[in-house]
Design an enzyme around this catalytic site. Structure first.
Site, PDB file in Angstrom:
ATOM      1  N   SER A 106       0.835  -1.198   0.000  1.00  0.00           N
ATOM      2  CA  SER A 106       0.000   0.000   0.000  1.00  0.00           C
ATOM      3  C   SER A 106       0.875   1.256   0.000  1.00  0.00           C
ATOM      4  O   SER A 106       1.821   1.353  -0.789  1.00  0.00           O
ATOM      5  CB  SER A 106      -0.957  -0.060   1.206  1.00  0.00           C
ATOM      6  OG  SER A 106      -1.963   0.915   1.066  1.00  0.00           O
ATOM      7  N   ASP A 253      -8.873  -3.488  -5.452  1.00  0.00           N
ATOM      8  CA  ASP A 253      -8.772  -4.391  -4.292  1.00  0.00           C
ATOM      9  C   ASP A 253      -9.551  -3.860  -3.095  1.00  0.00           C
ATOM     10  O   ASP A 253      -9.355  -4.302  -1.968  1.00  0.00           O
ATOM     11  CB  ASP A 253      -7.298  -4.646  -3.944  1.00  0.00           C
ATOM     12  CG  ASP A 253      -6.592  -3.406  -3.405  1.00  0.00           C
ATOM     13  OD1 ASP A 253      -7.243  -2.352  -3.260  1.00  0.00           O
ATOM     14  OD2 ASP A 253      -5.376  -3.496  -3.107  1.00  0.00           O
ATOM     15  N   HIS A 275      -7.475  -5.661  -0.363  1.00  0.00           N
ATOM     16  CA  HIS A 275      -6.287  -4.907   0.057  1.00  0.00           C
ATOM     17  C   HIS A 275      -5.621  -5.521   1.299  1.00  0.00           C
ATOM     18  O   HIS A 275      -4.397  -5.493   1.418  1.00  0.00           O
ATOM     19  CB  HIS A 275      -6.701  -3.451   0.336  1.00  0.00           C
ATOM     20  CG  HIS A 275      -5.553  -2.512   0.354  1.00  0.00           C
ATOM     21  ND1 HIS A 275      -4.808  -2.218  -0.764  1.00  0.00           N
ATOM     22  CD2 HIS A 275      -4.996  -1.779   1.367  1.00  0.00           C
ATOM     23  CE1 HIS A 275      -3.848  -1.356  -0.448  1.00  0.00           C
ATOM     24  NE2 HIS A 275      -3.935  -1.074   0.837  1.00  0.00           N
TER      25      HIS A 275
END
Ligand code: CA
Length: 309
Positions: A106, A253, A275
């Site tokens: 991320s 995601d 995610h």
């Protein structure tokens, strides 16, 4: 004759026992240390509970030297990137290694890019997993919402900073500064574009294609997941991420679109992972019929090893 048969049997048995142990011991044995960098609201570990759930252990078991770093849970990349750089320098000083393999999840992927940009000499490879290189529609929506209510923007930011502080304290890094509004600005499409101008990377594709797989001696990789229905019914975050995915008009995601995550050599961009699944959260509750996220990290370490990194 019996003696020879017995001898052959012993050799075969020893081969069965010894070979897997030896092979298992070197699958992830990279030349340079692997540094795992967490994302927004992230941490290294809280009371032994890892952000990269069971991943450092799986990599270390088969030969990698792994470090999980701690940067501010909520802040922009000048702050987080400098924190990461300082920790990379400590790792290099401690291990005597010349470079590191950076893997960021991320927003952590932007931190790894920052270090590769300001100190390329310290970086062997950069791998980003579910990183919003071109921003996130969820950040755009939150930023727009905060803009429509200017009087609450600052107090709301302070409240979210408090949550970041809580994470930093719980993970044993109480001095990490928090600035959620700076993090939010960075993660919007506009903020990410500004970051990309300040810290350009040859691995960043102009469109939804592949970026440079290698440039200036650094190898670049990425992968990401896509979620359309909850990946695991036992994990409430899986349902929440399908809901946040509604902010996008393209595959995503839950927090990052498929195209925004493209960087360097795109290993794959459609794993059935949301995610949080990408880092084996929450508690290993991921899609049962998909490849396990821990295996992806192991495969990547093996890929780095074979690239001589
Ligand atoms: Ca999950």
């Amino acid at each position: 004759m019996k003696k020879y048969i017995f001898g052959a049997l012993v050799v075969v048995l020893m081969a069965c026992v010894v070979t897997p142990v030896m092979a298992a011991g070197s699958y992830t044995a990279t030349r340079y240390p692997i540094v795992l960098v967490h994302g927004l609201f992230g941490f290294d570990d809280i009371a032994g509970y890892d952000y990269f759930f069971l991943i450092p252990q799986a990599l270390e078991r088969d030969g990698a030297d792994v470090y999980t770093v701690s940067v501010s849970a909520l802040n922009d990349e000048e702050v987080r990137g400098e924190q990461l750089l300082a920790q990379v320098q400590t790792i290099l000083a401690t291990t005597g290694a010349a470079k590191v393999n950076l893997i960021g999840h991320s927003q952590g992927g932007l931190s790894t890019r920052y270090v590769a940009s300001v100190r390329p000499d310290l970086v062997a490879s950069v791998t980003t997993v579910g990183t919003p290189h071109k921003g996130s529609a969820v950040a755009d929506a939150l930023d727009g919402l905060a803009d429509t209510l200017p009087p609450v923007r600052q107090p709301l930011g302070s409240a979210v900073d408090g949550l970041g502080k809580l994470i930093s304290v719980a993970s044993g890094h109480p001095d990490n500064p928090q600035n959620s509004l700076a993090a939010l600005s960075l993660l919007t499409s506009e903020g990410a574009a500004a970051f990309n101008t300040r810290y350009p990377s040859p691995a960043l594709p102009a469109d939804c294609g592949q970026g440079a797989a290698q440039a200036g001696g650094i190898h670049y990789y990425s992968w990401t997941g896509v979620t359309r229905v909850p990946t695991n019914v036992l994990d409430p975050s899986a349902t929440a991420l399908v809901a946040t995915g509604q902010f996008f008009d393209t595959p995503n995601d839950g927090l990052v679109s498929q195209c925004s995550a493209h960087f360097g050599r795109v290993i794959r961009d459609d794993y059935r992972m949301d995610h949080l699944d990408e880092v084996n959260q929450v508690g290993g509750l991921v899609a049962p019929l998909e490849i396990n996220p821990v295996s992806l990290f192991r495969q990547q370490a093996n890929r780095l090893k074979h690239a001589g990194l």
